[in-house]
Design a protein around this motif. Structure first.
Motif, short mmCIF file in Angstrom:
data_model
loop_
_atom_site.label_atom_id
_atom_site.label_comp_id
_atom_site.label_asym_id
_atom_site.label_seq_id
_atom_site.Cartn_x
_atom_site.Cartn_y
_atom_site.Cartn_z
N ASN A 77 0.71 -1.33 -0.16
CA ASN A 77 0.04 0.08 -0.02
C ASN A 77 0.91 1.19 0.10
OD1 ASN A 77 -2.58 0.73 -0.25
ND2 ASN A 77 -2.83 0.86 2.14
N PHE A 78 1.99 1.30 -0.67
CA PHE A 78 2.88 2.35 -0.52
C PHE A 78 2.35 3.63 -1.31
CE2 PHE A 78 6.88 4.96 -2.18
CZ PHE A 78 7.19 4.92 -0.83
N ASP A 79 1.49 3.50 -2.34
CA ASP A 79 1.17 4.53 -2.99
C ASP A 79 0.16 5.39 -2.12
OD1 ASP A 79 2.62 3.87 -5.35
OD2 ASP A 79 0.92 3.20 -6.17
N GLN A 80 -0.73 4.74 -1.40
CA GLN A 80 -1.61 5.34 -0.55
C GLN A 80 -1.03 5.81 0.86
OE1 GLN A 80 -4.94 2.89 0.96
NE2 GLN A 80 -5.95 4.55 1.74
N PHE A 81 0.33 5.23 1.20
CA PHE A 81 1.00 6.04 2.19
C PHE A 81 1.51 7.20 1.62
CE2 PHE A 81 5.31 6.27 4.00
CZ PHE A 81 4.99 6.56 5.19
N ILE A 82 1.91 7.35 0.55
CA ILE A 82 2.54 8.57 0.12
C ILE A 82 1.46 9.68 0.20
CG2 ILE A 82 3.40 9.93 -2.02
CD1 ILE A 82 5.41 8.01 -0.39
N SER A 83 0.09 9.29 -0.20
CA SER A 83 -0.70 10.37 -0.24
C SER A 83 -1.34 10.57 1.14
CB SER A 83 -2.04 10.12 -1.24
OG SER A 83 -2.42 8.91 -0.98
#
Length: 259
Positions: A77-83
């Motif tokens: 879930n790295f992309d959601q963590f960035i946002s």
């Protein structure tokens, strides 16, 4: 086909406090592992007192929570963590990675072993046969949270999940069985023999990696990740290093025994 049973993910409301079944599944798993470690230490007549077992559980739980959440965030879930960086703290939504949790436990046990001046694999060999108990509880929590939906299927026991019309494999239940009682039986039987140090830990890595690879054949890949290299899933790719490391440790373990 069967309809997914409507289960309220919140087990208990106390004012503004909500106690989720997902959290309770982890709590039950921790308590059962704790009891099993006491039993295993006493049965095998190892030199572990109650304080040592309590310390091992404390370090392991810290490793599971931190490593499991970090692993899920960075592996899945790295992309959601960035946002939305704060999502890393919202454990009640679900989202724990076994492979991340394993790395967290291994790191935490390394700290414990150094602090207590105990051989590292002596500790991991002790706790490895108890891990399936916690895994089974965690997978049941996944099922209640409607997490880990399976691949589409028309088998008689396929489940129709909320908001869907087609049946799916109940993959979280498959994993609960494979990673719980089946893995527990394998490890318990293997560890009863006169095994060299490190071999029980190695057997856990090999067995879990193999069973996880099988269960992933019925689990739908995460929608935001999909299938990866030659149709594999993230879970399968993360399990491959476990199997290889386990085989290496098993070879080293029996080579040292024979020398």
């Amino acid at each position: 086909m069967l309809q997914y049973p409507e289960i309220n993910p919140v087990a208990l409301n106390i004012g503004v406090l909500q106690i989720h079944w997902y959290g309770l599944s982890y709590l039950v798993g921790i308590c059962l592992v704790w009891l099993n470690l006491y039993f295993r230490a006493r049965r095998d007549k190892l030199q572990w007192d109650s304080e040592s077992i309590s310390d091992i559980v404390f370090y392991s739980v810290a490793g599971v929570l931190v490593g499991g959440r970090l692993g899920y965030t960075f592996f899945y879930n790295f992309d959601q963590f960035i946002s939305e960086p704060l999502i890393i703290f919202k454990i009640w939504r679900g989202g724990m990675s076994f492979h991340g949790g394993l790395l967290g436990v291994l790191f935490a046990i390394a700290i414990y072993s150094l602090k207590k001046r105990i051989q590292y694999f002596r500790v991991t060999d002790l706790i490895a046969p108890s891990i399936p108990i916690a895994l089974c509880c965690g997978r049941l929590g996944n099922f209640i949270n409607t997490e880990l939906p399976g691949r589409l299927s028309n088998v008689p026991w396929a489940l129709i999940f909320p908001g869907e019309t087609l049946g799916r494999h109940p993959s979280s239940l498959y994993q609960a069985i494979l990673e719980g009682p089946i893995l527990f039986f394998f490890l318990w039987a293997f560890s009863k023999g006169n095994r060299p140090i490190m071999s029980v830990s190695a057997f856990f890595l090999i067995s879990y990696g193999a069973l996880r690879t099988i269960s992933e054949l019925f689990r739908a890949p995460d929608t935001h990740i999909g299938f990866l290299f030659v149709g594999t899933t993230m879970g399968q790719l993360l399990s491959l290093p476990m199997i290889l490391l386990g085989l290496l440790l098993m070879w080293i373990s029996y080579r040292q025994k024979g020398s």
